[in-house]
Scaffold this motif. Structure first.
Motif, PDB file in Angstrom:
ATOM      1  N   ARG A 142      83.545  24.940 -95.700  1.00  0.00           N
ATOM      2  CA  ARG A 142      84.534  25.825 -95.089  1.00  0.00           C
ATOM      3  C   ARG A 142      84.777  25.453 -93.638  1.00  0.00           C
ATOM      4  O   ARG A 142      83.876  25.030 -92.925  1.00  0.00           O
ATOM      5  N   LYS A 143      86.009  25.617 -93.210  1.00  0.00           N
ATOM      6  CA  LYS A 143      86.342  25.361 -91.816  1.00  0.00           C
ATOM      7  C   LYS A 143      85.779  26.472 -90.954  1.00  0.00           C
ATOM      8  O   LYS A 143      85.609  27.601 -91.401  1.00  0.00           O
ATOM      9  N   LYS A 144      85.485  26.155 -89.716  1.00  0.00           N
ATOM     10  CA  LYS A 144      84.907  27.104 -88.768  1.00  0.00           C
ATOM     11  C   LYS A 144      85.958  27.508 -87.741  1.00  0.00           C
ATOM     12  O   LYS A 144      86.747  26.692 -87.273  1.00  0.00           O
ATOM     13  N   ARG A 145      85.975  28.777 -87.408  1.00  0.00           N
ATOM     14  CA  ARG A 145      86.889  29.287 -86.396  1.00  0.00           C
ATOM     15  C   ARG A 145      86.323  28.972 -85.017  1.00  0.00           C
ATOM     16  O   ARG A 145      85.160  29.228 -84.740  1.00  0.00           O
ATOM     17  N   VAL A 146      87.154  28.385 -84.169  1.00  0.00           N
ATOM     18  CA  VAL A 146      86.765  28.067 -82.803  1.00  0.00           C
ATOM     19  C   VAL A 146      87.895  28.460 -81.853  1.00  0.00           C
ATOM     20  O   VAL A 146      89.034  28.638 -82.265  1.00  0.00           O
TER      21      VAL A 146
ATOM     22  N   GLU B 250      80.147  27.139 -98.820  1.00  0.00           N
ATOM     23  CA  GLU B 250      79.927  27.452 -97.399  1.00  0.00           C
ATOM     24  C   GLU B 250      79.917  26.211 -96.513  1.00  0.00           C
ATOM     25  O   GLU B 250      80.515  26.199 -95.442  1.00  0.00           O
ATOM     26  N   ASP B 251      79.266  25.139 -96.958  1.00  0.00           N
ATOM     27  CA  ASP B 251      79.157  23.942 -96.116  1.00  0.00           C
ATOM     28  C   ASP B 251      80.477  23.180 -95.982  1.00  0.00           C
ATOM     29  O   ASP B 251      80.590  22.283 -95.151  1.00  0.00           O
TER      30      ASP B 251
END
Length: 98
Positions: free
Chosen positions: A61-65, A58-59
């Motif tokens: 993973r890329k974040k959707r923005v 989890e730490d």
């Protein structure tokens, strides 16, 4: 030793020197083996629930923005072809010294 030779039947390569795939024959299909002949592969595929790369922690993973870019910046990124989002991410990392 290739899988074909291991099972006794040598076959013609599936691709030619240019990388074009030849038409498959009945003999090609007869040599195919079921996925269950590869239990270690089945275990990996079943553990992920789908094909593709295994999920990252989890730490990591890329974040959707949502990001608004100037039209010329977006055009320049896309003009370089597939993978423009990965290249944009790399450019941001360099600019931020990460």
């Amino acid at each position: 030793m290739t899988a074909n030779r291991k099972h006794g039947a040598a076959s013609a390569p599936l691709t030619d020197r240019e990388g074009d795939v030849r038409e498959l024959t009945a003999a090609d299909f007869a040599r195919q083996r079921p996925t269950t002949d590869f239990p270690e592969l089945v275990k990996i595929l079943q553990s992920h629930g789908k094909l593709g790369r295994p999920p990252l922690p989890e730490d990591q993973r890329k974040k959707r923005v949502t990001l608004h870019l100037d039209p010329d910046v977006l055009a320049a990124l896309k003009a370089q072809g597939k993978g423009w989002q990965t290249r944009a991410n790399a450019a941001l990392r360099r600019a931020l010294g990460l």
